[in-house]
Design a protein around this motif. Structure first.
Motif: not given
Length: 674
Positions: A337-341
């Motif tokens: 998921t974008s904006m996550n690590s």
């Protein structure tokens, strides 16, 4: 004993300095320069954004000067305070004489002063004071008559005395606008930070984690903050940038983003974006729905909600992941998921973390050729300084920026495009890498096959690393050589392919530099290149056969694919990551950037702007003019003056003079015929 005479306040040196025109103009010049800086330099970004733009050295200097929030900086506020003081003192000094001047008809004008005026003349007897008064009354003058002790009669008139209101309104406008700016300058917030009652937080991520001294109540008189909402997300606070940290501003309502809409031009650039909001009042519980778009804000409880921006809101991503160490064409599916690590385990001892940045579904770039042709994706995508012959906007499709961070905290940044991008006559899957934000991306270009996939290249790469395949390819290549040198030629082909498999062109060049005499190197490079082309071509045939694809006839397109494949293979040997990720699909989730402002001083700014317009009209379009008619036994003295616009009097004075002479002649004529 003698006592000193008290000096009036308006005559004291400090009063004269503060109320002087020079001091006010100097302050206005400084404010003008500061306003230019505030316009050119984007305000109220996060401190990290400024570090990326200017570097740590200049960021600290600009922050110390307050340039990141010019209009709320201490020095800007102090200058506005002094400007209000200076302009107010100037009005205090000048309004009383101005009011006296507007009411005055200057009835004490003497014979000598009237005769010394620029526009003056003598009239013959015959004209009476009452006729003179009516003459100028008809022409819009306010007229007054007075009889003097010496028996003379003075008729004085004025028109446009309200011109002085222009000066008063213009100065009042400056005061009112500055007061509006002071109200909206977060002055109370700055005082609270200086006294330690308010402390920005630079560690908390979520609003609930902020310390009490970093949270502002909804009674704060003015603020300007931002919040990003993903679809379905709700917020009842906004975040304010303050020094190197953040403050949380509570709102009297909560805002939920129901849906974000965006429209695009044919070029792919956004033409309009809007947010469907659901607003819930905290006190009453009333729920209302609104749609805001650019330049169409929503105002509730004195707070204006603006549609400021849009961005990725955490999109679902799916990648093809190739383990580069395995040299296999098989890939694993990786989801994120974008904006996550996310943690990334490659099966070894070293652990990595994948940090996904913003996902972008459209990337519109000017892909026109420069006037002087340049090579490389970096120039085509990033060199905005090149002189273009004709702009050609192209949507390059979805892209994702991510970072691969090792256990030591070192990170490499990647930018990957999902769709193959056409460069000249061929298509490539593009991935950029860089180890620092100050660096330009270095681009890896993997050639796309006839189905616009990377499969053919990845299978070709796997075969080039397979010792059994290399041996078979070497045998096939040697079959065309003379029988007496076939064993030697087979060994040469196999060694060449082995060197290339280990490190691409770099390994071959290293071998030539170390094992071949200098005078033979150029010849051996050509020899190795011819062998490599032949072996790579046979390997490509086997790669196509493994995919059950028809044979690829010898043509320029096939040759270009081979050359690009060998370049990409060499690039992968230097690729700064153990895994190659290729974005394969996505489920986009957008977020809306909302800016919320509470600006009670805006009303004063509007009022000040109106006063400024009125002041301009009064000063430049209302012209003050005065006249005098002094009736004496030996003649009539006519004089006119104007504080400005002497050219108008050069035309009007002769007209009035002739009009008065005609009246005198008519009166004399009537008297002679009685």
């Amino acid at each position: 004993m003698a006592t000193g005479k008290k000096i009036p306040l308006i005559r004291r040196p400090w009063f004269a300095f503060l109320s002087s025109m020079r001091f006010a103009v100097a302050l206005l010049c400084v404010l003008g320069i500061a306003s230019v800086i505030g316009t050119v330099l984007q305000q109220n970004l996060s401190y990290t954004d400024y570090i990326v733009k200017f570097g740590p050295f200049w960021s600290r200097i600009f922050q110390a000067l307050g340039l990141f929030d010019v209009y709320s900086s201490i020095w800007f506020v102090v200058i506005m305070l002094f400007l209000v003081l200076s302009t107010g003192l100037c009005l205090w000094r000048n309004i009383p004489p101005f009011m006296r001047e507007m009411r005055s008809f200057r009835l004490k004008a003497s014979r000598q002063s009237l005769a010394a005026m620029k526009h003056t003349a003598l009239l013959e007897n015959g004209l009476t004071p009452s006729v003179g008064m009516r003459y100028f009354n008809v022409r819009g003058f306010a007229v007054k008559q007075v009889e003097r002790e010496d028996g003379s009669v003075l008729v004085a008139g004025k028109k446009g005395a309200a011109n002085k209101w222009g000066y008063i309104f213009a100065h009042l406008a400056i005061i009112v606008i500055c007061l509006g700016g002071l109200i909206d300058s977060n002055l109370l917030l700055k005082i609270g930070m200086l006294t330690g009652k308010i402390t920005p937080d630079n560690t908390a991520v979520f609003a609930r984690d902020f310390k009490p001294e970093s949270i502002l109540s909804d009674g704060n008189p003015s603020f300007r903050g931002n919040v990003n909402l993903s679809e379905g997300q709700e917020a009842d606070v906004v975040f304010l940038n303050a020094d190197q940290g953040l403050l949380v501003q509570q709102l009297p309502f909560s805002v939920k983003l129901k849906k974000f809409h965006i429209d695009f031009y044919d070029t792919g650039m956004p033409s309009d974006f809007a947010s469907d909001l659901e607003v819930t009042d905290k006190k009453t519980g009333k729920v209302s729905e609104h749609t805001i778009r650019v330049n169409h804000p929503l105002t509730l409880h004195g707070i204006s909600i603006y549609q400021a921006s849009f961005a990725d809101g955490g999109s679902g991503l799916q990648f093809k992941a190739w383990d580069l160490a395995a040299n296999s064409s098989r890939f694993a599916e990786l989801k994120g998921t974008s904006m996550n690590s996310f943690p990334l385990n490659m099966g070894g001892e070293q652990k990595f973390t994948l940090e996904f940045d913003k996902f972008t579904s459209m990337n519109v770039e000017d892909m026109s050729e420069p006037a002087e042709k340049e090579q490389g994706l970096k120039q085509k995508l990033n060199d905005a300084r090149a002189v273009k012959q004709k702009k050609k906007f192209t949507n390059l499709g979805p892209s994702i920026i991510y970072r691969l961070r090792d256990s030591a905290g070192q990170a490499i940044e990647f930018k990957n495009y999902m769709l193959p991008i056409k460069q000249e006559d061929d298509y490539f899957f593009i991935t950029g890498t860089r180890s620092g934000l100050e660096q330009q991306y270095r681009w890896l270009r993997i050639p796309a096959d006839s189905k616009h996939k990377a499969d053919t290249f990845m299978i070709w790469r796997e075969l080039m690393n397979d010792e059994t395949v290399r041996s078979r390819i070497s045998t096939a290549a040697a079959a065309s050589a003379p029988e007496d040198i076939r064993p030697q030629f087979k060994q040469a082909v196999e060694n060449t392919l082995l060197l290339f498999a280990r490190g691409g062109y770099l390994e071959l060049d290293k071998f030539v530099q170390t094992a071949v005499p200098e005078n033979e190197r150029e010849k051996m490079r050509d020899y190795f290149y011819q062998i490599l082309i032949g072996g790579a071509s046979l390997t490509l045939d086997e790669a196509l056969n493994r995919q059950n694809l028809p044979a690829w006839q010898q043509e320029d397109k096939r040759n270009r694919f081979l050359l690009h494949a060998m370049d990409a293979y060499t690039g992968l040997t230097e690729y700064p990551a153990p895994v190659l990720l290729q974005l394969d699909s996505f489920q986009e989730v957008r977020s809306s950037g909302l800016q919320m402002t509470k600006s009670p001083g805006a009303v004063l700014v509007y009022i000040g702007s109106l006063l400024l317009v009125l002041g301009t009209v009064f000063m430049f379009y209302i012209r003050e003019k005065r006249f005098w008619l002094l009736f004496e036994p030996n003649g009539i003295r006519f004089a006119m003056s104007s504080s400005r616009h002497e050219r108008d009097l050069q035309r009007e004075f002769p007209e009035h003079l002739q009009g008065l002479k005609r009246l005198a002649e008519d009166l004399n004529h009537d008297a002679n015929h009685r």
